[in-house]
Design a protein around this motif. Structure first.
Motif, PDB file in Angstrom:
ATOM      1  N   ALA A  26      -1.226  59.213 -58.367  1.00 54.48           N
ATOM      2  CA  ALA A  26      -2.688  59.245 -58.298  1.00 54.48           C
ATOM      3  C   ALA A  26      -3.098  60.061 -57.079  1.00 54.48           C
ATOM      4  O   ALA A  26      -2.456  59.988 -56.028  1.00 54.48           O
ATOM      5  CB  ALA A  26      -3.251  57.829 -58.189  1.00 54.48           C
ATOM      6  N   ALA A  27      -4.144  60.810 -57.224  1.00 56.35           N
ATOM      7  CA  ALA A  27      -4.695  61.555 -56.097  1.00 56.35           C
ATOM      8  C   ALA A  27      -5.352  60.573 -55.130  1.00 56.35           C
ATOM      9  O   ALA A  27      -5.946  59.573 -55.555  1.00 56.35           O
ATOM     10  CB  ALA A  27      -5.719  62.573 -56.594  1.00 56.35           C
ATOM     11  N   THR A  28      -5.253  60.866 -53.858  1.00 58.35           N
ATOM     12  CA  THR A  28      -5.873  59.962 -52.883  1.00 58.35           C
ATOM     13  C   THR A  28      -7.386  59.878 -53.084  1.00 58.35           C
ATOM     14  O   THR A  28      -7.970  58.826 -52.852  1.00 58.35           O
ATOM     15  CB  THR A  28      -5.558  60.387 -51.434  1.00 58.35           C
ATOM     16  OG1 THR A  28      -5.968  61.734 -51.237  1.00 58.35           O
ATOM     17  CG2 THR A  28      -4.080  60.233 -51.128  1.00 58.35           C
ATOM     18  N   LEU A  54       6.968  52.304 -48.678  1.00 57.75           N
ATOM     19  CA  LEU A  54       6.313  51.570 -49.758  1.00 57.75           C
ATOM     20  C   LEU A  54       5.731  52.492 -50.822  1.00 57.75           C
ATOM     21  O   LEU A  54       5.516  52.063 -51.959  1.00 57.75           O
ATOM     22  CB  LEU A  54       5.217  50.665 -49.189  1.00 57.75           C
ATOM     23  CG  LEU A  54       5.738  49.570 -48.248  1.00 57.75           C
ATOM     24  CD1 LEU A  54       4.586  48.883 -47.542  1.00 57.75           C
ATOM     25  CD2 LEU A  54       6.577  48.568 -49.017  1.00 57.75           C
ATOM     26  N   ILE A  55       5.462  53.729 -50.445  1.00 57.09           N
ATOM     27  CA  ILE A  55       4.934  54.702 -51.395  1.00 57.09           C
ATOM     28  C   ILE A  55       5.636  56.043 -51.207  1.00 57.09           C
ATOM     29  O   ILE A  55       6.260  56.289 -50.174  1.00 57.09           O
ATOM     30  CB  ILE A  55       3.409  54.904 -51.241  1.00 57.09           C
ATOM     31  CG1 ILE A  55       3.074  55.453 -49.843  1.00 57.09           C
ATOM     32  CG2 ILE A  55       2.648  53.628 -51.545  1.00 57.09           C
ATOM     33  CD1 ILE A  55       1.627  55.894 -49.693  1.00 57.09           C
ATOM     34  N   HIS A  56       5.509  56.890 -52.214  1.00 57.41           N
ATOM     35  CA  HIS A  56       5.974  58.275 -52.141  1.00 57.41           C
ATOM     36  C   HIS A  56       4.750  59.165 -52.227  1.00 57.41           C
ATOM     37  O   HIS A  56       3.807  58.861 -52.968  1.00 57.41           O
ATOM     38  CB  HIS A  56       6.906  58.616 -53.310  1.00 57.41           C
ATOM     39  CG  HIS A  56       8.175  57.849 -53.319  1.00 57.41           C
ATOM     40  ND1 HIS A  56       9.111  57.918 -52.317  1.00 57.41           N
ATOM     41  CD2 HIS A  56       8.686  56.990 -54.239  1.00 57.41           C
ATOM     42  CE1 HIS A  56      10.143  57.144 -52.604  1.00 57.41           C
ATOM     43  NE2 HIS A  56       9.904  56.553 -53.769  1.00 57.41           N
ATOM     44  N   THR A  57       4.786  60.250 -51.486  1.00 55.63           N
ATOM     45  CA  THR A  57       3.706  61.220 -51.569  1.00 55.63           C
ATOM     46  C   THR A  57       4.301  62.573 -51.939  1.00 55.63           C
ATOM     47  O   THR A  57       5.440  62.880 -51.593  1.00 55.63           O
ATOM     48  CB  THR A  57       2.953  61.360 -50.224  1.00 55.63           C
ATOM     49  OG1 THR A  57       3.869  61.798 -49.221  1.00 55.63           O
ATOM     50  CG2 THR A  57       2.326  60.044 -49.813  1.00 55.63           C
ATOM     51  N   SER A  58       3.537  63.332 -52.684  1.00 58.30           N
ATOM     52  CA  SER A  58       3.971  64.689 -53.029  1.00 58.30           C
ATOM     53  C   SER A  58       2.747  65.589 -53.080  1.00 58.30           C
ATOM     54  O   SER A  58       1.657  65.162 -53.448  1.00 58.30           O
ATOM     55  CB  SER A  58       4.713  64.705 -54.365  1.00 58.30           C
ATOM     56  OG  SER A  58       3.928  64.141 -55.384  1.00 58.30           O
ATOM     57  N   ARG A  59       2.957  66.829 -52.694  1.00 60.21           N
ATOM     58  CA  ARG A  59       1.864  67.803 -52.652  1.00 60.21           C
ATOM     59  C   ARG A  59       1.896  68.664 -53.899  1.00 60.21           C
ATOM     60  O   ARG A  59       2.857  68.672 -54.643  1.00 60.21           O
ATOM     61  CB  ARG A  59       2.005  68.694 -51.420  1.00 60.21           C
ATOM     62  CG  ARG A  59       1.858  67.943 -50.124  1.00 60.21           C
ATOM     63  CD  ARG A  59       2.067  68.897 -48.952  1.00 60.21           C
ATOM     64  NE  ARG A  59       1.984  68.198 -47.703  1.00 60.21           N
ATOM     65  CZ  ARG A  59       0.943  68.250 -46.887  1.00 60.21           C
ATOM     66  NH1 ARG A  59      -0.102  68.990 -47.196  1.00 60.21           N
ATOM     67  NH2 ARG A  59       0.939  67.582 -45.764  1.00 60.21           N
ATOM     68  N   VAL A  65       0.140  60.277 -54.995  1.00 64.79           N
ATOM     69  CA  VAL A  65       0.767  59.112 -54.382  1.00 64.79           C
ATOM     70  C   VAL A  65       1.306  58.214 -55.486  1.00 64.79           C
ATOM     71  O   VAL A  65       0.647  58.013 -56.504  1.00 64.79           O
ATOM     72  CB  VAL A  65      -0.267  58.333 -53.531  1.00 64.79           C
ATOM     73  CG1 VAL A  65       0.374  57.149 -52.853  1.00 64.79           C
ATOM     74  CG2 VAL A  65      -0.925  59.246 -52.513  1.00 64.79           C
ATOM     75  N   SER A  66       2.503  57.681 -55.273  1.00 60.65           N
ATOM     76  CA  SER A  66       3.071  56.728 -56.238  1.00 60.65           C
ATOM     77  C   SER A  66       3.745  55.595 -55.475  1.00 60.65           C
ATOM     78  O   SER A  66       4.150  55.747 -54.329  1.00 60.65           O
ATOM     79  CB  SER A  66       4.070  57.420 -57.166  1.00 60.65           C
ATOM     80  OG  SER A  66       5.159  57.939 -56.431  1.00 60.65           O
ATOM     81  N   ILE A  67       3.866  54.487 -56.144  1.00 61.05           N
ATOM     82  CA  ILE A  67       4.516  53.319 -55.553  1.00 61.05           C
ATOM     83  C   ILE A  67       6.026  53.589 -55.498  1.00 61.05           C
ATOM     84  O   ILE A  67       6.586  54.183 -56.413  1.00 61.05           O
ATOM     85  CB  ILE A  67       4.145  52.049 -56.356  1.00 61.05           C
ATOM     86  CG1 ILE A  67       4.424  50.790 -55.557  1.00 61.05           C
ATOM     87  CG2 ILE A  67       4.805  52.027 -57.708  1.00 61.05           C
ATOM     88  CD1 ILE A  67       3.724  49.557 -56.111  1.00 61.05           C
ATOM     89  N   ALA A  68       6.675  53.190 -54.415  1.00 61.33           N
ATOM     90  CA  ALA A  68       8.083  53.526 -54.203  1.00 61.33           C
ATOM     91  C   ALA A  68       9.045  52.599 -54.941  1.00 61.33           C
ATOM     92  O   ALA A  68      10.157  52.996 -55.259  1.00 61.33           O
ATOM     93  CB  ALA A  68       8.413  53.514 -52.710  1.00 61.33           C
ATOM     94  N   ARG A  69       8.612  51.368 -55.186  1.00 66.16           N
ATOM     95  CA  ARG A  69       9.470  50.394 -55.879  1.00 66.16           C
ATOM     96  C   ARG A  69       8.638  49.679 -56.936  1.00 66.16           C
ATOM     97  O   ARG A  69       7.428  49.835 -56.999  1.00 66.16           O
ATOM     98  CB  ARG A  69      10.021  49.367 -54.881  1.00 66.16           C
ATOM     99  CG  ARG A  69      10.786  49.974 -53.722  1.00 66.16           C
ATOM    100  CD  ARG A  69      11.521  48.930 -52.864  1.00 66.16           C
ATOM    101  NE  ARG A  69      10.768  47.774 -52.457  1.00 66.16           N
ATOM    102  CZ  ARG A  69      10.237  47.603 -51.247  1.00 66.16           C
ATOM    103  NH1 ARG A  69      10.337  48.544 -50.330  1.00 66.16           N
ATOM    104  NH2 ARG A  69       9.593  46.485 -50.949  1.00 66.16           N
ATOM    105  N   SER A  70       9.294  48.878 -57.695  1.00 62.54           N
ATOM    106  CA  SER A  70       8.586  48.077 -58.689  1.00 62.54           C
ATOM    107  C   SER A  70       7.592  47.154 -57.992  1.00 62.54           C
ATOM    108  O   SER A  70       7.901  46.600 -56.927  1.00 62.54           O
ATOM    109  CB  SER A  70       9.597  47.243 -59.478  1.00 62.54           C
ATOM    110  OG  SER A  70       8.939  46.259 -60.241  1.00 62.54           O
ATOM    111  N   PRO A  71       6.413  46.962 -58.587  1.00 66.71           N
ATOM    112  CA  PRO A  71       5.438  46.027 -57.998  1.00 66.71           C
ATOM    113  C   PRO A  71       6.010  44.620 -57.804  1.00 66.71           C
ATOM    114  O   PRO A  71       5.573  43.894 -56.909  1.00 66.71           O
ATOM    115  CB  PRO A  71       4.292  46.017 -59.006  1.00 66.71           C
ATOM    116  CG  PRO A  71       4.378  47.345 -59.675  1.00 66.71           C
ATOM    117  CD  PRO A  71       5.857  47.647 -59.757  1.00 66.71           C
ATOM    118  N   SER A  72       6.999  44.259 -58.586  1.00 70.04           N
ATOM    119  CA  SER A  72       7.611  42.937 -58.421  1.00 70.04           C
ATOM    120  C   SER A  72       8.476  42.855 -57.166  1.00 70.04           C
ATOM    121  O   SER A  72       8.801  41.757 -56.707  1.00 70.04           O
ATOM    122  CB  SER A  72       8.459  42.579 -59.648  1.00 70.04           C
ATOM    123  OG  SER A  72       9.551  43.473 -59.775  1.00 70.04           O
TER     124      SER A  72
END
Length: 135
Positions: A26-28, A54-59, A65-72
């Motif tokens: 998702a875009a910030t 906790l998150i990954h970012t990419s340009r 932005v995406s979550i780095a691990r499962s929400p669980s």
């Protein structure tokens, strides 16, 4: 006693990401608008969450932005501590020698128990659980 505004915004942003499907970005600007977070404030939060893993970012055109691990696998406590550091309701909980009563204060036990209850609740509550709550 309140968590900081920054920690609240970080929890909102992580909740938004937890609702996305796996490997979705998702875009910030989208997160900021949806979660009602000032975009300039969100940029700092995103950086801190990224440093915490906790998150990954990419340009780029397909970035975001995406979550780095499962929400669980991500607890509310991880996010709060990534932003604010360890929770401390009173200095005597962390350092009993800081108290003028040198550990002979009946309130110290109350503060310690209360902090432990709060920390345990945040530690055992995952974003998967929060996503499943009725709104």
């Amino acid at each position: 006693m309140e968590i900081t505004r920054q920690a609240d915004y970080a929890l909102r942003a992580m909740l938004f990401l937890a609702k996305l499907g796996p490997d979705q970005h998702a875009a910030t600007s989208v997160i900021a608008t949806d979660r009602k977070i000032p975009q300039s404030f969100l940029a700092k939060i995103i950086s801190q969450l990224s440093i915490a893993g906790l998150i990954h970012t990419s340009r780029g055109a397909h970035g975001g932005v995406s979550i780095a691990r499962s929400p669980s696998d991500i607890s509310l406590l991880e996010v709060v501590e990534a932003i604010d550091g360890p929770i401390s309701l009173n200095e005597c909980v962390v350092n009993s020698k800081s108290c003028d009563f040198n550990g002979n204060c009946p309130l110290n036990q109350i503060w310690c128990e209360t902090q432990q209850t709060l920390v345990n609740k945040l530690r055992t509550t995952s974003f998967e659980e929060v996503v499943s709550l009725k709104q």
